[in-house]
Enzyme design. Structure first.
Site, short mmCIF file in Angstrom:
data_model
loop_
_atom_site.label_atom_id
_atom_site.label_comp_id
_atom_site.label_asym_id
_atom_site.label_seq_id
_atom_site.Cartn_x
_atom_site.Cartn_y
_atom_site.Cartn_z
N HIS A 98 -30.72 43.18 15.05
CA HIS A 98 -30.03 41.93 15.36
C HIS A 98 -30.19 40.85 14.29
O HIS A 98 -29.56 39.80 14.39
CB HIS A 98 -30.46 41.40 16.74
N ASP A 125 -28.68 39.26 25.39
CA ASP A 125 -29.92 39.73 24.79
C ASP A 125 -31.07 39.54 25.77
O ASP A 125 -31.03 38.63 26.61
CB ASP A 125 -30.19 38.88 23.52
N HIS A 127 -33.88 38.76 24.50
CA HIS A 127 -34.69 37.82 23.71
C HIS A 127 -33.85 36.66 23.21
O HIS A 127 -32.67 36.82 22.94
CB HIS A 127 -35.29 38.55 22.49
N ASP A 129 -34.32 35.20 20.33
CA ASP A 129 -34.19 35.34 18.87
C ASP A 129 -34.19 33.98 18.17
O ASP A 129 -33.41 33.73 17.26
CB ASP A 129 -32.92 36.14 18.51
N HIS A 142 -35.48 40.12 13.00
CA HIS A 142 -34.52 40.25 14.11
C HIS A 142 -34.87 39.32 15.27
O HIS A 142 -34.08 39.17 16.20
CB HIS A 142 -34.35 41.70 14.57
N ASP A 228 -26.67 42.54 22.11
CA ASP A 228 -27.87 43.33 21.81
C ASP A 228 -28.03 44.31 22.96
O ASP A 228 -28.10 43.89 24.12
CB ASP A 228 -29.08 42.39 21.73
N ASP A 230 -30.41 45.75 24.12
CA ASP A 230 -31.59 45.53 24.99
C ASP A 230 -31.34 44.45 26.06
O ASP A 230 -32.19 44.20 26.91
CB ASP A 230 -32.87 45.27 24.19
N GLU A 273 -28.88 46.73 17.77
CA GLU A 273 -30.19 47.23 18.21
C GLU A 273 -30.15 48.58 18.94
O GLU A 273 -31.13 48.98 19.55
CB GLU A 273 -30.93 46.21 19.09
#
Length: 304
Positions: A98, A125, A127, A129, A142, A228, A230, A273
């Site tokens: 990412h 996502d 996260h 980030d 990332h 993403d 995830d 990702e």
């Protein structure tokens, strides 16, 4: 929505803490992303893969791992995505990790400046980030692209789009967030990012979160989705390097994508990702392609 799609592969795991996302673009092709989109009457050009430096797998320097290589990859991504937008096409960037969202979104922001459009970014996502070299526990880039896009990061990265900051935090809506480092959390609040985390989605539902995230889009808004993998619950999508339990279910993710499709405003997309080395028989790539298909109008019901 634009019916002319360009697929761009960025096969690198340069910003990640685990190797394998470099194989993501091929896994998505194996999961038939091109024929699936063509099945919806879209014209799809696969531009192949970008080239960039190999992953030297070094420890962080000054809080950044592989900074020079990350800059090189993001410059390549920036130019490729911007070129497709200039041709009036809808770019789909297949990552890769990412950190590449920086090159992609800075290109979209540049295109919006050139065409006098407003920009809305949906960051799907687990996260935020939003780390910096001071806040990061790992130095993996990332975990930093959103902060870099908002002007907080190393000079060579934040300048890639030709304007610093590339975007305003007000243009971003983060959805599905459930893993944020302590210092990063404070920084997210300080910058006033709009975040629909999993607690919000649990309490209010995905529909309500998406209605707010998509509010006030108009005909002059370029909608960019940075997906993403995830974002999804690991039960649905095991093939990522940074799984976090408790993500959106398959149905919640479908609703999210269908509501984005309903706006008719989607104009660029990152798929990030995906790590086939951690996947089970390419199942995560297939789920990702399935969700991308929903972004481009596959709907479960025969809606009038």
């Amino acid at each position: 929505m634009n019916h002319r799609i360009s697929i761009i592969g960025a096969p690198t795991d340069i910003g990640a803490g685990v190797r394998g996302a470099s194989m993501g673009p091929e896994a998505l092709r194996v999961a038939n992303i091109v024929p699936v989109l063509e099945g919806h009457g879209l014209e799809v050009l696969d531009r192949g893969n970008l080239n960039g430096p190999a992953n030297p797998w070094q420890p962080p320097k000054d809080g950044y791992r592989h900074l020079n290589e990350v800059v090189a990859w993001n410059k390549a991504v920036h130019e490729a995505v911007h070129a497709e937008l200039a041709l009036g096409r809808l770019p789909i960037l297949l990552g890769g990790d990412h950190c590449l969202g920086l090159g992609s979104i800075s290109a979209v922001a540049r295109h919006c400046r050139e065409t006098n459009k407003k920009l809305r970014i949906l960051w799907l996502d687990a996260h935020a980030d939003f780390n910096t070299n001071i806040l990061t526990p790992s130095g993996n880039l990332h975990g930093m692209p959103v902060a870099c896009l908002c002007g907080h990061g190393p000079q060579e990265l934040i300048e890639i789009g030709g304007q610093v900051p590339a975007i305003s935090p007000k243009w971003i809506r983060q959805i599905g967030i459930r893993s944020v480092d302590a210092g990063e959390k404070r920084f997210v609040h300080e910058m006033d990012l709009e975040v629909f985390d999993m607690r919000y989605i649990d309490e209010m539902g995905m529909r309500h979160a998406m209605e707010l995230a998509l509010a006030t889009l108009d005909i002059n808004t370029h909608l960019h989705v940075s997906f993403d993998v995830d974002f999804l619950d690991p039960d649905v999508a095991p093939g990522v390097g940074t799984t976090v339990k408790g993500g959106p279910t398959y149905r919640e993710a479908q609703l999210c994508m269908e509501m984005i499709a309903d706006t008719g405003r989607l104009a660029s997309l990152d798929v990030m990702e995906l790590n086939p080395a951690l996947d089970v028989r390419n199942a995560t790539a297939e789920v990702a392609v399935d969700l991308i298909e929903s972004l481009f109008g596959k709907s479960t019901l025969m809606r009038k």
